[in-house]
Scaffold this motif. Structure first.
Motif, PDB file in Angstrom:
ATOM      1  N   ARG A  51     -33.868 -39.890  11.584  1.00 49.70           N
ATOM      2  CA  ARG A  51     -33.293 -39.412  10.312  1.00 49.70           C
ATOM      3  C   ARG A  51     -33.882 -40.174   9.127  1.00 49.70           C
ATOM      4  O   ARG A  51     -34.120 -39.601   8.065  1.00 49.70           O
ATOM      5  CB  ARG A  51     -31.760 -39.568  10.337  1.00 49.70           C
ATOM      6  N   ARG A 139     -21.308 -33.586  -5.934  1.00 50.28           N
ATOM      7  CA  ARG A 139     -22.647 -34.125  -5.670  1.00 50.28           C
ATOM      8  C   ARG A 139     -23.728 -33.051  -5.784  1.00 50.28           C
ATOM      9  O   ARG A 139     -23.447 -31.880  -5.938  1.00 50.28           O
ATOM     10  CB  ARG A 139     -22.665 -34.774  -4.293  1.00 50.28           C
ATOM     11  N   LYS A 146     -30.370 -38.836   3.075  1.00 50.22           N
ATOM     12  CA  LYS A 146     -29.549 -40.049   2.981  1.00 50.22           C
ATOM     13  C   LYS A 146     -30.096 -40.907   1.843  1.00 50.22           C
ATOM     14  O   LYS A 146     -30.703 -41.964   2.041  1.00 50.22           O
ATOM     15  CB  LYS A 146     -29.536 -40.804   4.322  1.00 50.22           C
ATOM     16  N   ASN A 153     -20.513 -40.044  -4.314  1.00 50.56           N
ATOM     17  CA  ASN A 153     -19.759 -40.602  -3.175  1.00 50.56           C
ATOM     18  C   ASN A 153     -18.905 -41.797  -3.620  1.00 50.56           C
ATOM     19  O   ASN A 153     -17.764 -41.948  -3.204  1.00 50.56           O
ATOM     20  CB  ASN A 153     -20.719 -41.073  -2.073  1.00 50.56           C
ATOM     21  N   GLU A 178     -17.491 -32.745   3.347  1.00 55.89           N
ATOM     22  CA  GLU A 178     -17.466 -33.977   4.150  1.00 55.89           C
ATOM     23  C   GLU A 178     -16.740 -35.064   3.372  1.00 55.89           C
ATOM     24  O   GLU A 178     -16.385 -34.890   2.208  1.00 55.89           O
ATOM     25  CB  GLU A 178     -18.886 -34.422   4.500  1.00 55.89           C
ATOM     26  N   SER A 180     -16.510 -39.036   1.670  1.00 54.94           N
ATOM     27  CA  SER A 180     -17.435 -39.733   0.777  1.00 54.94           C
ATOM     28  C   SER A 180     -18.440 -40.557   1.587  1.00 54.94           C
ATOM     29  O   SER A 180     -19.544 -40.811   1.120  1.00 54.94           O
ATOM     30  CB  SER A 180     -16.667 -40.633  -0.189  1.00 54.94           C
ATOM     31  N   SER A 181     -18.050 -40.957   2.793  1.00 51.83           N
ATOM     32  CA  SER A 181     -18.997 -41.671   3.668  1.00 51.83           C
ATOM     33  C   SER A 181     -18.735 -41.318   5.130  1.00 51.83           C
ATOM     34  O   SER A 181     -18.865 -42.174   6.008  1.00 51.83           O
ATOM     35  CB  SER A 181     -18.892 -43.187   3.447  1.00 51.83           C
ATOM     36  N   SER A 182     -18.360 -40.077   5.361  1.00 51.84           N
ATOM     37  CA  SER A 182     -18.050 -39.657   6.738  1.00 51.84           C
ATOM     38  C   SER A 182     -18.110 -38.144   6.865  1.00 51.84           C
ATOM     39  O   SER A 182     -18.084 -37.432   5.857  1.00 51.84           O
ATOM     40  CB  SER A 182     -16.634 -40.121   7.109  1.00 51.84           C
ATOM     41  N   ASN A 183     -18.185 -37.663   8.088  1.00 47.14           N
ATOM     42  CA  ASN A 183     -18.047 -36.231   8.363  1.00 47.14           C
ATOM     43  C   ASN A 183     -16.589 -35.943   8.725  1.00 47.14           C
ATOM     44  O   ASN A 183     -15.895 -36.824   9.242  1.00 47.14           O
ATOM     45  CB  ASN A 183     -18.977 -35.801   9.502  1.00 47.14           C
ATOM     46  N   LEU A 202     -24.329 -34.599   5.073  1.00 44.29           N
ATOM     47  CA  LEU A 202     -25.244 -35.416   5.858  1.00 44.29           C
ATOM     48  C   LEU A 202     -25.050 -35.077   7.333  1.00 44.29           C
ATOM     49  O   LEU A 202     -23.915 -34.970   7.804  1.00 44.29           O
ATOM     50  CB  LEU A 202     -24.951 -36.904   5.633  1.00 44.29           C
ATOM     51  N   GLY A 204     -24.524 -36.235  10.309  1.00 45.92           N
ATOM     52  CA  GLY A 204     -24.105 -37.542  10.832  1.00 45.92           C
ATOM     53  C   GLY A 204     -24.558 -37.747  12.266  1.00 45.92           C
ATOM     54  O   GLY A 204     -24.490 -36.834  13.088  1.00 45.92           O
ATOM     55  N   ILE A 205     -25.016 -38.963  12.545  1.00 53.52           N
ATOM     56  CA  ILE A 205     -25.418 -39.292  13.913  1.00 53.52           C
ATOM     57  C   ILE A 205     -24.163 -39.287  14.795  1.00 53.52           C
ATOM     58  O   ILE A 205     -24.176 -38.797  15.925  1.00 53.52           O
ATOM     59  CB  ILE A 205     -26.085 -40.681  13.969  1.00 53.52           C
ATOM     60  N   THR A 206     -23.067 -39.842  14.256  1.00 50.05           N
ATOM     61  CA  THR A 206     -21.804 -39.880  15.007  1.00 50.05           C
ATOM     62  C   THR A 206     -21.300 -38.463  15.257  1.00 50.05           C
ATOM     63  O   THR A 206     -20.820 -38.152  16.352  1.00 50.05           O
ATOM     64  CB  THR A 206     -20.749 -40.694  14.220  1.00 50.05           C
ATOM     65  N   SER A 240     -15.704 -39.060  11.073  1.00 48.32           N
ATOM     66  CA  SER A 240     -16.653 -39.812  11.894  1.00 48.32           C
ATOM     67  C   SER A 240     -17.714 -40.465  11.029  1.00 48.32           C
ATOM     68  O   SER A 240     -18.133 -39.899  10.012  1.00 48.32           O
ATOM     69  CB  SER A 240     -17.329 -38.885  12.916  1.00 48.32           C
ATOM     70  N   SER A 241     -18.101 -41.657  11.431  1.00 47.39           N
ATOM     71  CA  SER A 241     -19.254 -42.319  10.808  1.00 47.39           C
ATOM     72  C   SER A 241     -19.690 -43.473  11.706  1.00 47.39           C
ATOM     73  O   SER A 241     -18.965 -43.863  12.624  1.00 47.39           O
ATOM     74  CB  SER A 241     -18.917 -42.851   9.411  1.00 47.39           C
ATOM     75  N   THR A 242     -20.855 -43.994  11.404  1.00 48.52           N
ATOM     76  CA  THR A 242     -21.416 -45.103  12.169  1.00 48.52           C
ATOM     77  C   THR A 242     -20.444 -46.272  12.251  1.00 48.52           C
ATOM     78  O   THR A 242     -20.271 -46.868  13.308  1.00 48.52           O
ATOM     79  CB  THR A 242     -22.737 -45.542  11.490  1.00 48.52           C
TER      80      THR A 242
HETATM   81  N1  PMP Z   1     -21.574 -38.259   5.376  1.00 44.36           N
HETATM   82  C1  PMP Z   1     -21.822 -39.210   4.449  1.00 44.36           C
HETATM   83  C2  PMP Z   1     -21.846 -38.829   3.022  1.00 44.36           C
HETATM   84  C3  PMP Z   1     -22.049 -40.538   4.856  1.00 44.36           C
HETATM   85  O1  PMP Z   1     -22.320 -41.490   3.939  1.00 44.36           O
HETATM   86  C4  PMP Z   1     -21.983 -40.872   6.226  1.00 44.36           C
HETATM   87  C5  PMP Z   1     -22.164 -42.302   6.670  1.00 44.36           C
HETATM   88  N2  PMP Z   1     -23.494 -42.610   6.851  1.00 44.36           N
HETATM   89  C6  PMP Z   1     -21.728 -39.850   7.153  1.00 44.36           C
HETATM   90  C7  PMP Z   1     -21.526 -38.553   6.691  1.00 44.36           C
HETATM   91  C8  PMP Z   1     -21.689 -40.126   8.631  1.00 44.36           C
HETATM   92  O2  PMP Z   1     -22.973 -40.313   9.127  1.00 44.36           O
HETATM   93  P1  PMP Z   1     -23.260 -41.255  10.382  1.00 44.36           P
HETATM   94  O3  PMP Z   1     -22.375 -40.791  11.483  1.00 44.36           O
HETATM   95  O4  PMP Z   1     -24.697 -41.048  10.675  1.00 44.36           O
HETATM   96  O5  PMP Z   1     -22.936 -42.645   9.953  1.00 44.36           O
END
Ligand code: PMP
Length: 289
Positions: A51, A139, A146, A153, A178, A180-183, A202, A204-206, A240-242
């Motif tokens: 990614r 946004r 990314k 966000n 989604e 602000s920092s997750s799905n 995004l 998301g890998i998670t 979900s997020s990393t």
């Molecule tokens: N959407 C946004 C806007 C994010 O910042 C994140 C965190 N990186 C995610 C989704 C989740 O992505 P990931 O599972 O790859 O961390």
């Protein structure tokens, strides 16, 4: 001493400095990744590197290292910093050049930085869940990149934080996009639903790990846009997020979901996710399930 990676060299972190004319500093002209470390091992590293390269390419930055070189350098950084549990932050910018919106020509080399951050798993929140607010998604239309530009966000997350909430669930009109920092995921009639990976979110890998876990374990799953009404009526909600993994959402805008306790499908996925971590990184000491 803490170490950082700067343009291929591992140096004292306090010496890793950015020039005032670095385009990342001035324009946010770059992309980044956050990689989770469990038991000193990188989780889903190949997916993160893929990614990272894709994000960079989509804005015309060529990373001056191969993915193999990157992963070897990150591995060395982890060992030097003796990181057991935490994250690696890595970013690449278009490089240092006199300030001009137009991309620099000539031999401007991208600036690549990586460093480590200690951090345990958020076990308490994973067990009891978190609260969220709703906010309009203001946004740009390339949220699949990314990008270092995170103002939309940040404003959303700040609003959530000011209201004592962990996350801001964003929506474009009636469509949930989604966090602000997750799905964001909902469960409706036993089916797990999450926004399709297009330009509005995004990938998301998670999220992708969770989708695969659903398929492998006969949990019905659908990637499609869902509405605010569907979110409000959902049987379960999780994000979900990393860093947050599979995180139950138990309250949105002050309204409890399932009387404020994590749902059974969310919990099942949390257990499966922990197994996936253990498969890649070895046994976890502290677990949710
Ligand atoms: N959407 C946004 C806007 C994010 O910042 C994140 C965190 N990186 C995610 C989704 C989740 O992505 P990931 O599972 O790859 O961390």
């Amino acid at each position: 001493m803490e170490f950082a990676l700067l343009n291929g060299e591992i140096i004292d972190r306090s010496e890793a400095k950015v020039d005032v004319e670095d385009r990342g500093y001035q324009f946010g002209d770059g992309v980044y990744e956050v990689i989770r470390i469990y038991n000193g091992k990188m989780f889903t590293i190949d997916e993160h590197l893929e990614r990272f390269v894709k994000s960079a390419e989509s804005i015309g930055i060529t990373i001056p290292f191969t993915s193999l070189q990157l992963s070897e350098m990150l591995e060395e950084l982890l060992i030097k910093n003796n990181l057991e549990t935490g994250n690696i932050y890595m970013q690449v910018t278009r490089g240092i050049a006199p300030r001009n919106h137009v991309f620099p020509t000539g031999n401007v080399v991208p600036t690549l930085v990586a460093y480590t951050i200690k951090g345990v798993r958020p076990l308490e929140s994973l067990k009891s869940g978190v609260k969220a607010i709703l906010t309009e998604d203001i946004r740009w239309l390339r949220c699949d990149i990314k990008s270092l530009n995170l103002l939309g966000n940040l404003l959303a997350k700040q609003k959530a934080s000011e209201q004592g909430c962990f996350e801001a669930i964003q929506h474009r009109g009636d469509d949930v996009t989604e966090g602000s920092s997750s799905n964001i995921f909902i469960v409706k009639n036993g089916m797990v639903i999450t926004h399709e990976s297009n330009n509005l979110i995004l990938k998301g890998i998670t999220k992708d790990v969770i989708l695969e876990l659903c398929i492998k374990n006969n949990i019905q799953v659908q990637e499609r846009t869902f509405s605010l009404a569907e979110l409000e009526e959902a049987e379960e909600v999780f994000l979900s997020s990393t860093t947050s993994e599979v995180m139950p959402v138990i309250e949105i805008e002050g309204k409890k979901i399932r009387a404020g306790v994590p749902g059974p499908i969310t919990q099942k996925l949390q257990g499966l996710f922990e197994k996936e971590i253990e498969k890649q990184c070895g046994l976890l000491v502290n677990k949710v399930y």
